[in-house]
Design an enzyme around this catalytic site. Sequence first.
Site, PDB file in Angstrom:
ATOM      1  N   LEU A  40       0.432  -1.379  -0.524  1.00  0.00           N
ATOM      2  CA  LEU A  40       0.391  -0.230  -0.029  1.00  0.00           C
ATOM      3  C   LEU A  40       0.851   0.805   0.414  1.00  0.00           C
ATOM      4  CD1 LEU A  40      -2.382  -1.040   2.866  1.00  0.00           C
ATOM      5  CD2 LEU A  40      -3.100  -1.126   0.774  1.00  0.00           C
ATOM      6  N   HIS A 451      14.307  32.656  18.734  1.00  0.00           N
ATOM      7  CA  HIS A 451      16.686  32.891  18.191  1.00  0.00           C
ATOM      8  C   HIS A 451      17.424  32.137  19.150  1.00  0.00           C
ATOM      9  CE1 HIS A 451      19.564  35.332  17.292  1.00  0.00           C
ATOM     10  NE2 HIS A 451      20.778  34.843  19.072  1.00  0.00           N
TER      11      HIS A 451
END
Length: 472
Positions: A40, A451
Amino acid sequence: MPSNSYDVVVIGAGTGGYVAAIRAAQLGLTVAVVEKQKALGGTCLIWGCIPTKALLEHAHALKVVQNAQEWGVVIPDSTPAINMTQVHTRKDKVVSGLTKGIEFLFKKNKIAWIKGTAQLAGPGTINIVDGDKQTLQAREIVVATGSAPRSVPGIEIDHKRIITSDEAIHLPQVPKSLIIMGSGAVGVEFASIYRRFGSEVTVIELLPRLVPAEDEAISTELEKSFRKQGIKCLTGTKVTKAVAGANGVELEAQGSDGKTQTLSAELLLVAIGRGPATAGLGAEAAGVAMERGYIKVDEFYRASVPHISAVGDVITMGKGAHPQLAHVSSMEGILVAERLAGQHVRPLNYDHVPACTYCDPEIGSVGLTEAEAKERGFDVRVGSFPFGVLGRARMAGETEGFVKIVADRKYDEVLGVHMIGPRSTELVAEAVLALRLECTVEELIKTIHAHPTFSEAVAEAAHATHGAAIHM
Ligand SMILES: Cc1cc2nc3c(=O)[nH]c(=O)nc-3n(C[C@H](O)[C@H](O)[C@H](O)COP(=O)(O)OP(=O)(O)OC[C@H]3O[C@@H](n4cnc5c(N)ncnc54)[C@H](O)[C@@H]3O)c2cc1C
């Protein structure tokens, strides 16, 4: 209900079909999926997204090791090289783990997996013509048969010297030289993989620039980087002939100036796009309207015949090329399943489809390019920010590229975000959400970006769009 009768029968277990099946089952429908492959997952899991990105991870690992000295990593007395046997072992393990995962999800959601090839055989009827031969009855049929590689007239794919991506993911050895025809996502990803593995790589693109669907600035940056890495780029060049021999391929290519040159390589990879997989499906005989082999659908993925829907690579919506992407097929599959379960659904906005190309450097983009925004009549303003200035990018040693924002001056709306450089395929998610929420550039600026992160490039590009980036 008889045992071979279902609310929904899905044909094809790719990312369109298997996701549609899971969603339909979650919503209480009885579902069967017919799949002719032994596993699949379709193109994405078996030949596409997953194996190619696995190979790219190997290429990245090699890049890090090749630069070991810079990282202070000592590898005594050896030149790093790639072992293709181990590469394929690992890649195949990743693929089989994921395909087995879908088998598990089918069991969990009580979805029947019918192994064989499906053919439409009249209203609500599907014949399985090989494998588990039988006839299925369905209240609704969803066709998700996907796509297959294609070539152009005059270039015959022999799967040995002239190959497609299906072969390129399994090459037992690194070819000495590789010519790639086409510089879309598939072409440039294989260029990155095999150049890093050690091949001499040439990319030939008919249009004047690499990755022609991307913003022009992205194409320029990619070509600059590719040339630096030793990838030869022949843009505006048409392959007019390719002949496979015992040891390689000879080809003729014509430049935009009309001059012809002869090139040779061990392998030619044809990566010029894919065509619909509808041969033998019986769609035309069932009265389904088609266009160039694709199934025509409306914005709710209804084909021209009642109770037949289609999603993914196999469809056309009659408005230019339909994006052949795994995440697009999955979203379409979910939408169809919800509609078939009686839910209210809204059409997808194809301007908000992210495009990720995992070449080195990576590309992530969404929305309108600068040229498209101008064509649509927007008063456009743009801003860019280079990754090279970011602390996080410098730490990673990945300083190529930039983030570019395309915005509408009048309402400040973000119309498109285009990035090339480190983690661009991940960073683009923020941009997709920004477009979906009709975000302004001001809102991107006011969004706090952590940051030190790569995502600061998005915030800085937003600042640049308003006139001035902080760190430039
Ligand atoms: C090399 C490569 C790399 C790619 N990388 C990416 C990527 O990074 N990101 C991305 O978004 N997309 C990528 N794609 C595209 C992506 O794989 C496709 O868009 C996606 O798989 C389409 O899903 P689908 O369900 O429409 O069709 P498919 O995945 O093609 O699945 C169709 C399935 O239907 C089966 N089938 C066909 N006909 C029948 C039949 N008659 N009876 C039974 N079964 C049938 C097929 O065996 C197949 O399993 C890549 C493609 C390639 C080739």
